[in-house]
Design a protein around this motif. Structure first.
Motif, short mmCIF file in Angstrom:
data_model
loop_
_atom_site.label_atom_id
_atom_site.label_comp_id
_atom_site.label_asym_id
_atom_site.label_seq_id
_atom_site.Cartn_x
_atom_site.Cartn_y
_atom_site.Cartn_z
N UNK A 110 0.80 -1.22 0.00
CA UNK A 110 0.00 0.00 0.00
C UNK A 110 0.83 1.27 0.00
N UNK A 111 2.17 1.15 0.04
CA UNK A 111 3.04 2.32 0.05
C UNK A 111 3.95 2.29 -1.18
N UNK A 112 4.22 3.47 -1.71
CA UNK A 112 5.18 3.57 -2.80
C UNK A 112 6.57 3.84 -2.22
N UNK A 113 7.57 3.25 -2.84
CA UNK A 113 8.94 3.38 -2.37
C UNK A 113 9.70 4.36 -3.26
N UNK A 114 10.30 5.37 -2.63
CA UNK A 114 11.04 6.40 -3.35
C UNK A 114 12.50 6.33 -2.94
N UNK A 115 13.38 6.15 -3.92
CA UNK A 115 14.82 6.14 -3.66
C UNK A 115 15.44 7.41 -4.23
N UNK A 116 16.07 8.20 -3.36
CA UNK A 116 16.75 9.43 -3.79
C UNK A 116 18.25 9.14 -3.81
N UNK A 117 18.85 9.25 -4.98
CA UNK A 117 20.27 8.91 -5.16
C UNK A 117 21.03 10.19 -5.48
N UNK A 118 22.05 10.49 -4.70
CA UNK A 118 22.79 11.73 -4.92
C UNK A 118 24.29 11.49 -4.97
N UNK A 119 25.04 12.57 -5.29
CA UNK A 119 26.47 12.43 -5.58
C UNK A 119 27.37 12.96 -4.47
N UNK A 120 26.79 13.38 -3.35
CA UNK A 120 27.60 13.91 -2.25
C UNK A 120 26.85 13.73 -0.94
N UNK A 121 27.58 13.88 0.15
CA UNK A 121 26.97 13.69 1.47
C UNK A 121 27.62 14.61 2.48
N UNK A 134 17.22 17.36 2.46
CA UNK A 134 15.94 18.02 2.77
C UNK A 134 14.79 17.42 1.97
N UNK A 135 15.06 17.08 0.72
CA UNK A 135 14.01 16.49 -0.11
C UNK A 135 13.52 15.17 0.49
N UNK A 136 14.46 14.35 0.94
CA UNK A 136 14.10 13.07 1.56
C UNK A 136 13.25 13.31 2.81
N UNK A 137 13.63 14.30 3.61
CA UNK A 137 12.90 14.58 4.86
C UNK A 137 11.47 15.01 4.58
N UNK A 138 11.29 15.90 3.61
CA UNK A 138 9.94 16.43 3.35
C UNK A 138 9.08 15.45 2.56
N UNK A 139 9.68 14.64 1.69
CA UNK A 139 8.90 13.61 1.01
C UNK A 139 8.43 12.53 1.97
#
Length: 584
Positions: A110-121, A134-139
């Motif tokens: 019942x949930x959609x899975x969103x993977x955010x992949x980035x180039x720095x941390x 921030x995008x991960x937190x608000x999504x």
């Protein structure tokens, strides 16, 4: 019962040549369109080719008294149902192959899975480390979706080169704790998302982190639903692995960096930019369903639209509200003049800043500028300013929210290499004046009354004097909202079209299409456009699999796969075991 089913399957007539030709013409629509063959002509050809078989089947159904599934169906549906019926009669079920992946995530919980992949941390304070966080937190605030943030893990030797203040981590868990603590101090709520790591290596020449191995494999198949690639071109320059659109149901790329502008400043920059431009086109077309460009300052890429999907750290909005309250009470909020803050490399606006101040040294007599920043070109920048006897005071870099910066009234940012300057948004959020170039990268900010843009160097002088002589206007509630991550997330959902995908309770429509008799339609074979994209992806895969060609184009040696140290740090199987040579 089994004999009855077999008898029904044997009654299905095989596809004939006209039907095969009709399917080929329909799938070749985009290609024929490029050749000048109009879509309505293609439809007529398909209809003509299908009409003979349709008439035969209608006559047959009338003679036997059976209803035909061609009733009230358009030509395309008829063709799909014919192919489905033939495939069903053979016992074959097409679920994908070379071009598609049948193992894509099917949301069953019942949930959609969103993977955010980035180039720095973090703790590297760069845009591609902060904004995806921030995008991960608000999504993740929505209960309808689960979010994973996938960031690069650097070995200790690379951490020492990249992270500030000699800060290093002995384990991914230690770095994750640092990231979460930093985030929670700024957003004011506990974000419920997962943080995972993939192997990366730092390139000194490119001043960026390059993935090692197939990054897509670090998202489990059960979670491979929706991927957000922060800097899709960067992530895929040397990507030697499964195509992202094969592994995920939907892939959205977000372009952060104007790579062509940086490359043009290097030796043989024009030639390098030519090749990088076409590589960027290839990898984004092959690996993304949709691309969002933060501003028109980025390269025009296939499948792309322009939209600022970034917000500012809530901390800056709170600082702005505090300053506005002080001004309402009649207190002096801004006791200092102008400043500039940014990584001290020539490409980040320092060349333009030095040139402007030197050219108008007399007109700006008495004007003093404080500059905050650290970077590889710090010594050269300071020497150039001293040689020209400019009134510039260089100070060590610091967080833009630092108390010592609250009193400045004017933020000056002459950079034209940025795509969307985070520091400019932060300064506006704090209620300051911003003086910046009339450039596509600043288009989003031009609607704010405190943003003063200039077109010429003389105009720059006029805007600086105007800002120093006046007081900034307080931000309205609407303006504060437009700068927030809530608004940025809303824009992202709309322009990426994920608002439709993520809110579709029916899941992927391709998994549920059925006709009124319960016969599943065949998953359509790829169109000509999809076949071209697949061909480009395959060519890129072959190219990036050759170590010599990788090195010729600037790849870090040994990054086709992760190394032993990555295996140890991330508890991974050796790449030879994970990806045996006989399959990919």
């Amino acid at each position: 019962m089994a004999c009855e089913i077999c008898a029904q399957q044997m009654e299905v007539l095989p596809l004939d040549v006209p039907e095969l030709l009709a399917y080929f013409v329909r799938q070749s629509g985009p290609f024929l369109d490029q050749l000048g063959v109009r879509r309505d002509i293609c439809d007529k050809i398909v209809e003509s080719l299908c009409s003979k078989r349709k008439n035969q089947l209608l006559q047959r159904s009338l003679s036997t008294g059976e209803s035909s599934f061609f009733d009230n169906q358009n030509v395309n549906d008829e063709l799909d149902l014919r192919i489905a019926s033939v495939l069903q009669s053979t016992g074959h079920c097409y679920e994908g192959g070379f071009w598609t992946d049948s193992s894509k995530h099917n949301p069953s919980d019942g949930k959609r899975h969103v993977a955010i992949v980035t180039t720095a941390s973090l703790p590297w304070m760069t845009g591609t480390a902060v904004n995806p966080l921030f995008r991960a937190a608000y999504l993740s605030k929505s209960e309808k979706r689960k979010v994973t943030l996938l960031v690069p893990w650097l070995c200790k030797s690379d951490q020492e080169l990249v992270y500030p203040n000699n800060l290093t981590f002995s384990s991914p868990e230690e770095q994750e704790n640092y990231i979460r603590n930093w985030l929670e101090d700024r957003i004011g709520f506990k974000a419920d998302f997962k943080i995972s790591f993939y192997p990366g290596k730092f390139s000194k020449s490119r001043r960026s982190i390059i993935p090692a191995g197939d990054t897509s494999q670090f998202i489990p198949s059960k979670d491979a639903d929706i991927a957000i690639l922060e800097e899709p071109e960067h992530l895929n320059w040397y990507h030697h692995g499964k195509r992202w659109t094969d592994r995920f149901n939907r892939v959205v790329g977000i372009v952060h960096t104007n790579y062509l502008e940086y490359i043009k400043r290097e030796r043989n920059g024009a030639l390098q930019a030519f090749f990088v431009k076409h590589i960027n086109n290839l990898v984004t077309r092959a690996h993304c369903n949709k691309v969002l460009r933060l501003s028109a300052a980025t390269q025009d890429l296939p499948k792309s639209v322009i939209c600022n999907v970034h917000g500012v750290n809530p901390k800056f909005l709170k600082i702005g509200e505090k300053i506005a309250a002080e001004r309402e009470l009649g207190q002096q909020a801004f006791s200092k003049g102008a400043y500039f803050l940014g990584k001290m490399v020539w490409a980040k606006g320092y060349r333009e800043l030095i040139d402007l101040l030197a050219k108008h040294k007399n007109e700006l007599d008495g004007f003093n500028l404080d500059v905050f920043g650290n970077g590889e070109d710090a010594r050269e920048v300071q020497i150039a300013a001293k040689r020209l006897d400019l009134n510039v005071n260089f100070l060590k870099g610091r967080d833009h929210a630092d108390d010592s910066l609250h009193g400045y009234k004017v933020f000056i940012n002459p950079s034209v290499s940025d795509v969307l300057c985070t520091a400019t948004a932060e300064a506006l959020a704090m209620g300051k004046f911003v003086v910046c170039a009339d450039h596509p990268s600043n288009e989003f900010f031009m609607s704010f009354p405190n943003c003063l843009t200039y077109k010429t160097s003389e105009d720059f002088v006029a805007k600086v004097k105007e800002a120093l002589a006046n007081e900034p206007e307080p931000l309205t509630a609407e303006q504060r909202y437009n700068l927030s991550w809530e608004a940025a997330t809303q824009r992202f959902m709309q322009y990426s079209e994920l608002d439709k995908v993520l809110n579709d309770d029916k899941g992927d429509a391709r998994l549920s299409k059925t006709n009124r008799k319960g016969m599943a339609k065949a998953v359509p074979l790829p169109s000509m456009s999809e076949m071209v994209d697949g061909g480009l992806a395959f060519a890129h895969y072959c190219f990036t699999g050759n170590e010599f060609l990788r090195l010729c184009t600037g790849a870090i040696p040994g990054t086709r796969d992760y190394d032993k140290q990555h295996c140890k740090d991330l508890h991974l199987l050796p790449p030879q075991v994970e990806n045996p040579i006989y399959g990919w």
